[in-house]
Write a protein that holds these residues in place. Structure first.
Motif, PDB file in Angstrom:
ATOM      1  N   ILE A  14      -5.890  -3.802  -7.506  1.00 25.90           N
ATOM      2  CA  ILE A  14      -5.726  -2.570  -6.877  1.00 25.90           C
ATOM      3  C   ILE A  14      -7.089  -1.990  -6.356  1.00 25.90           C
ATOM      4  O   ILE A  14      -8.188  -2.216  -6.698  1.00 25.90           O
ATOM      5  N   ASP A  15      -6.860  -1.541  -5.247  1.00 24.40           N
ATOM      6  CA  ASP A  15      -7.853  -0.747  -4.448  1.00 24.40           C
ATOM      7  C   ASP A  15      -7.536  -0.021  -3.217  1.00 24.40           C
ATOM      8  O   ASP A  15      -6.313  -0.173  -2.772  1.00 24.40           O
ATOM      9  N   LYS A  16      -8.270   0.959  -2.871  1.00 21.68           N
ATOM     10  CA  LYS A  16      -7.703   1.750  -1.944  1.00 21.68           C
ATOM     11  C   LYS A  16      -7.553   1.004  -0.385  1.00 21.68           C
ATOM     12  O   LYS A  16      -6.749   1.785   0.399  1.00 21.68           O
ATOM     13  N   ARG A  76       0.881  -1.205   0.063  1.00 19.71           N
ATOM     14  CA  ARG A  76       0.011  -0.036  -0.143  1.00 19.71           C
ATOM     15  C   ARG A  76       0.942   1.270   0.054  1.00 19.71           C
ATOM     16  O   ARG A  76       1.997   1.249   0.704  1.00 19.71           O
ATOM     17  N   ASP A 104      -3.212   7.252  -2.395  1.00 20.33           N
ATOM     18  CA  ASP A 104      -3.501   6.203  -1.759  1.00 20.33           C
ATOM     19  C   ASP A 104      -4.204   5.174  -2.220  1.00 20.33           C
ATOM     20  O   ASP A 104      -5.405   5.093  -2.505  1.00 20.33           O
ATOM     21  N   GLU A 105      -3.259   3.988  -2.306  1.00 21.58           N
ATOM     22  CA  GLU A 105      -3.731   2.733  -3.089  1.00 21.58           C
ATOM     23  C   GLU A 105      -2.951   1.572  -2.545  1.00 21.58           C
ATOM     24  O   GLU A 105      -1.893   1.717  -1.996  1.00 21.58           O
ATOM     25  N   SER A 106      -3.821   0.387  -2.852  1.00 21.30           N
ATOM     26  CA  SER A 106      -2.555  -0.727  -2.405  1.00 21.30           C
ATOM     27  C   SER A 106      -2.982  -1.863  -3.486  1.00 21.30           C
ATOM     28  O   SER A 106      -3.879  -1.653  -4.456  1.00 21.30           O
ATOM     29  N   LEU A 149       1.257   3.835  -9.025  1.00 17.79           N
ATOM     30  CA  LEU A 149       0.441   4.200  -8.103  1.00 17.79           C
ATOM     31  C   LEU A 149       0.756   5.444  -7.601  1.00 17.79           C
ATOM     32  O   LEU A 149       1.892   5.775  -7.302  1.00 17.79           O
ATOM     33  N   TYR A 167      -3.213   1.914 -15.294  1.00 19.28           N
ATOM     34  CA  TYR A 167      -2.070   1.565 -14.172  1.00 19.28           C
ATOM     35  C   TYR A 167      -0.943   0.617 -14.436  1.00 19.28           C
ATOM     36  O   TYR A 167       0.020   0.954 -13.919  1.00 19.28           O
TER      37      TYR A 167
END
Length: 344
Positions: A282-284, A209, A241-243, A238, A334
Motif C-alpha cells: 500500500i502506498d499513496k 487506487r 487517497d491510497e493505492s 482504504l 489496514y
C-alpha cells in the motif's frame, strides 16, 4: 483456469468486497468495465452525477488505450517500441517530457530497489518467453542467461540530453510491465480529481487506487490467497487517497518438467524469483507501489526490509514459498484476515 477468466474473477471478487450491491447504499453509484492491458478495468464512482462520471470514465478509457499502444514494449509502432529500436541501433531519440519524467522516476525507483526492479531487462523477459501471452517454456539455456548477465542491461544505462534519450548499452530493452499499471492508475486518479470527483476506485486487474470513501466508509478490497488465487483470504480497508498493488508468482508462469517458472525475474541471476509467493503493498503513489511489489518479490526474505526502507514502503503483506506470512506493523491496521484463514 484460463488466464483471462482468472483475472476477471479476481476483479469481480474485489468489487464485491467493495460493497458494490446495486440494491444497497445511499449514494449514486456509476460503474463501468472495459478491457485494456490484457485485463479487465473496473471503475466505480460514487456521489457524482452520472453524466459527469461517465465523461470522466470515457476520458480514462481513451487515455488507457492510447497509453497501452504507446507503452507496449513488444508491439511495433508504439513510442516504447521506437525507443527500443533506437537503443538497439545505437541511436538517440527525442521523447515527450512526460515520457522522460516517467523514465527518470523509474530510474530512481530502480536505484532505490538495488535494481531488483529494473525495466531495462526486456531481453531477459524475451529469453523466458514472457513477452507474449503464450508462455509455455522451455526455459532458456544457461549459456543464453550467462550471455545476458555478461552485458547486464539496465535502465540505469539510459541517458538524457534535454529530451533526447540514448543508452550506453545497446542491449537495453525497456519493458515497463513492472510498473506501467501503477502509472495508469495514477493517471486515472489525476483525471478524476481534475473533474472534481472525490470518491472513486480504479481497478486494473486487481491493482487499485482509491480516493475518498464508499457511502462514508472505507473501500473494502479483497486479498487473494496466493496458493489458491480464486479465494479471498483477507480484506484491506482504504480511504482518502491510497493505492494497493499485489505481485505474485501465480500471475504468469509456466511449468516445465515438473518445475514452475514465474515471470518475475531476478536481474542478478537471470532466473525467476522463488522465495515469495506474493507481495501486497500500500502506498499513496501507485507507480511506487507497483514497482516496490515487484522489487520485494525479488528481494526475498533476507533483503526485503532493506529494499522496502530504501523505497519508502512501510505497509506490506508478504507470503513466502512455505506459506508463512509477514505483515508489517504499518500494514496491520489496514488488513484483516478472514476467520477461516489460519496463519501457518
Amino acid at each position: 483456469m484460463p488466464h483471462f477468466f482468472r483475472l476477471a474473477l479476481l476483479s469481480l471478487l474485489t468489487l464485491w468486497l467493495s460493497g458494490c450491491n446495486p440494491f444497497a447504499g445511499k449514494q449514486e453509484v456509476v460503474r463501468q468495465t472495459f478491457y485494456v492491458f490484457g485485463t479487465a478495468v473496473h471503475i466505480e464512482i460514487v456521489n457524482t452525477p452520472k453524466d459527469k462520471a461517465m465523461s470522466a470514465i470515457n476520458a480514462i478509457e481513451v487515455d488507457f488505450n492510447h497509453f497501452n499502444r504507446e507503452w507496449h514494449a513488444w508491439e511495433k509502432g508504439g513510442l516504447l517500441s521506437k525507443v527500443n529500436d533506437a537503443i538497439a541501433q545505437h541511436q538517440s531519440i527525442v521523447v515527450p517530457a512526460s515520457v522522460k519524467a516517467f523514465i527518470v522516476k523509474s530510474q530512481r525507483l530502480s536505484k532505490e530497489s538495488d535494481y531488483l526492479f529494473d525495466p531495462g531487462i526486456g531481453n531477459l523477459l524475451k529469453l523466458w518467453g514472457f513477452e507474449s501471452e503464450d508462455w509455455h517454456g522451455p526455459p532458456p539455456s544457461q549459456q543464453a542467461i550467462n550471455h545476458w548477465l555478461k552485458t547486464r542491461p539496465s535502465i540505469a544505462d539510459i541517458r538524457f540530453d534535454g529530451n533526447k534519450l540514448s543508452s550506453t548499452n545497446s542491449e537495453v530493452k525497456l519493458d515497463f510491465g513492472g510498473n506501467a499499471k501503477g502509472l495508469a492508475l495514477d493517471r486515472a486518479i489525476n483525471t478524476l480529481k481534475s473533474e472534481g470527483i472525490e470518491n472513486a476506485i480504479v481497478n486494473i486487474g486487481g491493482d487499485m487506487r482509491i480516493i475518498g470513501t464508499k457511502d462514508g466508509h472505507a473501500w473494502k478490497i479483497g486479498v487473494q490467497d496466493p496458493k489458491a488465487p480464486s479465494n479471498v483470504i483477507g480484506m484491506v480497508k482504504l480511504s482518502g487517497d491510497e493505492s494497493i498493488v499485489t505481485s505474485g508468482s501465480y500471475e504468469r508462469f509456466f511449468k516445465w518438467k515438473g518445475k514452475t517458472y514465474s515471470h518475475i525475474l531476478d536481474p542478478n541471476t537471470g532466473y525467476p524469483a522463488e522465495h515469495f509467493l506474493s507481495v501486497t503493498v500500500i502506498d499513496k503513489d501507485a507507480t511506487t507501489a507497483d514497482s516496490a511489489s515487484t522489487a520485494l518479490m525479488v528481494a526475498g526474505p533476507k533483503r526485503w526490509q532493506k529494499v522496502a526502507k530504501q523505497m519508502g514502503i512501510t505497509k506490506a503483506y508478504l507470503v513466502d514459498d512455505k506459506g508463512h506470512e509477514i505483515i508489517t506493523d504499518a500494514m496491520k491496521p489496514y488488513l484483516t484476515l478472514l476467520p477461516s484463514h489460519k496463519t501457518p
